[in-house]
Scaffold this active site. Structure first.
Site, mmCIF file in Angstrom:
data_model
loop_
_atom_site.group_PDB
_atom_site.id
_atom_site.type_symbol
_atom_site.label_atom_id
_atom_site.label_comp_id
_atom_site.label_asym_id
_atom_site.label_seq_id
_atom_site.Cartn_x
_atom_site.Cartn_y
_atom_site.Cartn_z
ATOM 1 N N PRO A 1 -2.273 33.046 1.726
ATOM 2 C CA PRO A 1 -2.182 34.494 1.878
ATOM 3 C C PRO A 1 -1.604 35.142 0.629
ATOM 4 O O PRO A 1 -0.745 34.578 -0.037
ATOM 5 C CB PRO A 1 -1.215 34.660 3.068
ATOM 6 C CG PRO A 1 -1.217 33.354 3.766
ATOM 7 C CD PRO A 1 -1.485 32.321 2.740
ATOM 8 N N GLU A 2 -2.127 36.329 0.305
ATOM 9 C CA GLU A 2 -1.624 37.035 -0.874
ATOM 10 C C GLU A 2 -0.214 37.531 -0.608
ATOM 11 O O GLU A 2 0.073 38.104 0.448
ATOM 12 C CB GLU A 2 -2.533 38.217 -1.212
ATOM 13 C CG GLU A 2 -2.127 38.913 -2.491
ATOM 14 C CD GLU A 2 -3.124 39.976 -2.900
ATOM 15 O OE1 GLU A 2 -2.835 40.706 -3.860
ATOM 16 O OE2 GLU A 2 -4.179 40.069 -2.254
ATOM 17 N N ARG B 1 17.738 51.248 20.441
ATOM 18 C CA ARG B 1 18.864 50.574 19.782
ATOM 19 C C ARG B 1 20.149 51.375 19.972
ATOM 20 O O ARG B 1 20.244 52.513 19.528
ATOM 21 C CB ARG B 1 18.565 50.375 18.299
ATOM 22 C CG ARG B 1 17.402 49.406 18.039
ATOM 23 C CD ARG B 1 17.148 49.281 16.550
ATOM 24 N NE ARG B 1 16.043 48.384 16.256
ATOM 25 C CZ ARG B 1 16.145 47.206 15.652
ATOM 26 N NH1 ARG B 1 17.350 46.777 15.278
ATOM 27 N NH2 ARG B 1 15.091 46.462 15.402
ATOM 28 N N HIS C 1 28.783 24.724 -12.367
ATOM 29 C CA HIS C 1 28.082 25.334 -11.237
ATOM 30 C C HIS C 1 26.597 25.543 -11.497
ATOM 31 O O HIS C 1 25.948 26.314 -10.785
ATOM 32 C CB HIS C 1 28.747 26.663 -10.878
ATOM 33 C CG HIS C 1 30.196 26.534 -10.513
ATOM 34 N ND1 HIS C 1 30.623 25.800 -9.422
ATOM 35 C CD2 HIS C 1 31.310 27.022 -11.103
ATOM 36 C CE1 HIS C 1 31.943 25.849 -9.356
ATOM 37 N NE2 HIS C 1 32.383 26.592 -10.356
ATOM 38 N N ARG D 1 29.382 29.344 -5.321
ATOM 39 C CA ARG D 1 29.686 29.191 -3.896
ATOM 40 C C ARG D 1 28.651 28.364 -3.150
ATOM 41 O O ARG D 1 28.822 28.045 -1.978
ATOM 42 C CB ARG D 1 29.811 30.578 -3.248
ATOM 43 C CG ARG D 1 30.867 31.451 -3.917
ATOM 44 C CD ARG D 1 30.962 32.803 -3.241
ATOM 45 N NE ARG D 1 31.774 33.730 -4.021
ATOM 46 C CZ ARG D 1 31.981 34.994 -3.691
ATOM 47 N NH1 ARG D 1 31.446 35.490 -2.592
ATOM 48 N NH2 ARG D 1 32.715 35.777 -4.455
#
Length: 284
Positions: A2-3, A155, A94, A113
């Site tokens: 899919p594009e 909502r 890191h 992290r």
């Protein structure tokens, strides 16, 4: 395959490597938010980085040839950085993942992290669990007043936490939510379903304007944000409310307030954004 959506790549500084041949992939630490697949070098080495797009906070890199391609997903987590290096600088503590191109340039993921992600999605990326339930992009035409008004009808949650829900719309994080609501003069605790059509139209307009301003300023906000060129974003210099607790409102000069909504700091002006009860939006 899919594009993928035609949206602006989050880390625009990476665009110069489109079309480049991948010579080597280095994984120093597999243990990010999800383990980096051990077989990832097999998918990438000897292929070309065809195109970079973005979906929500995920950078999507089409890898392969013009005839066949898979997709590599990159996510920066809380404090990750993608750097485009002109030569192979020595890796630091890191620095977890490198893509080295035949011309010597390197894309390097630095993530102190380890909340970021590097995943191989294969040839049907939009069906992946991280992507298949996401809402529309905020700068696309599909995110409009009619869509928002319809989505908010059921909502009850505060509008601030609602517009941060990636199933409703992607890309409206904590900072942009506070800034957009101030610009729309909507109190962050307003029940989402209480917004009128006019308020939805204004909020959509201000979300788009806020994000466009951030893009023009070079990106986000956090003190440890850097673009691919190593330069920090400067949108924080134009904040109207975010992080300005007690400072004068840029409109009315009253002090900016700070409350917690959804475990996130939320900034607003009590005068410019009256509480919902004062507007008669909350039924007793």
């Amino acid at each position: 395959m899919p594009e993928l959506p035609e949206v602006e790549v989050t880390r625009r500084g990476l665009l110069p490597v489109e079309g480049a041949l991948i010579e080597q992939v280095t994984i120093r630490h597999h243990g990010l938010r999800w383990p980096i697949p051990a077989d990832l070098p097999q998918h990438l080495q000897g292929q070309r980085l065809l195109k970079l797009t973005r979906r929500a906070k995920y950078i999507l890199a089409e890898i392969g040839t013009d005839a066949t391609a898979g997709v590599l997903l990159l996510h920066l987590g809380m404090s990750g950085r993608l750097c485009l290096l002109e030569r192979d600088f020595p890796a630091e503590k890191h620095d977890h993942f490198d893509i080295r191109f035949a011309d010597g340039r390197v894309i390097r993921l630095r993530d102190p992290r380890r909340f970021g992600a590097v995943l191989w999605l294969g040839q049907d990326p939009l069906q992946h669990a991280l992507l298949n339930r996401l809402g529309p992009e905020p700068l696309e035409a599909g995110f409009n007043a009619q869509y928002l008004y319809k989505q908010l009808r059921t909502r009850n949650a505060p509008i601030k936490t609602t517009i941060m829900d990636g199933h409703l719309v992607v890309g409206v994080g904590n900072i942009y939510a506070s800034e957009s609501l101030f610009r729309a003069r909507i109190h962050p605790e307003t029940p989402a379903k209480a917004l009128t059509e006019a308020q939805c139209a204004l909020l959509v307009q201000e979300i788009k304007a806020t994000l466009q301003s951030a893009l023009a300023a070079g990106g986000s906000s956090l003190r440890d944000f850097f673009g691919a060129d190593g330069n920090p974003g400067y949108f924080q210099q134009t904040y109207t409310v975010y992080g300005r607790t007690g400072e004068p409102c840029r409109i009315c000069a009253r002090p900016i307030q700070n409350i917690r909504l959804g475990q996130r700091s939320t900034f607003y002006c009590a005068h410019c954004q009256p509480r919902p009860a004062e507007l008669g939006l909350i039924k007793p």
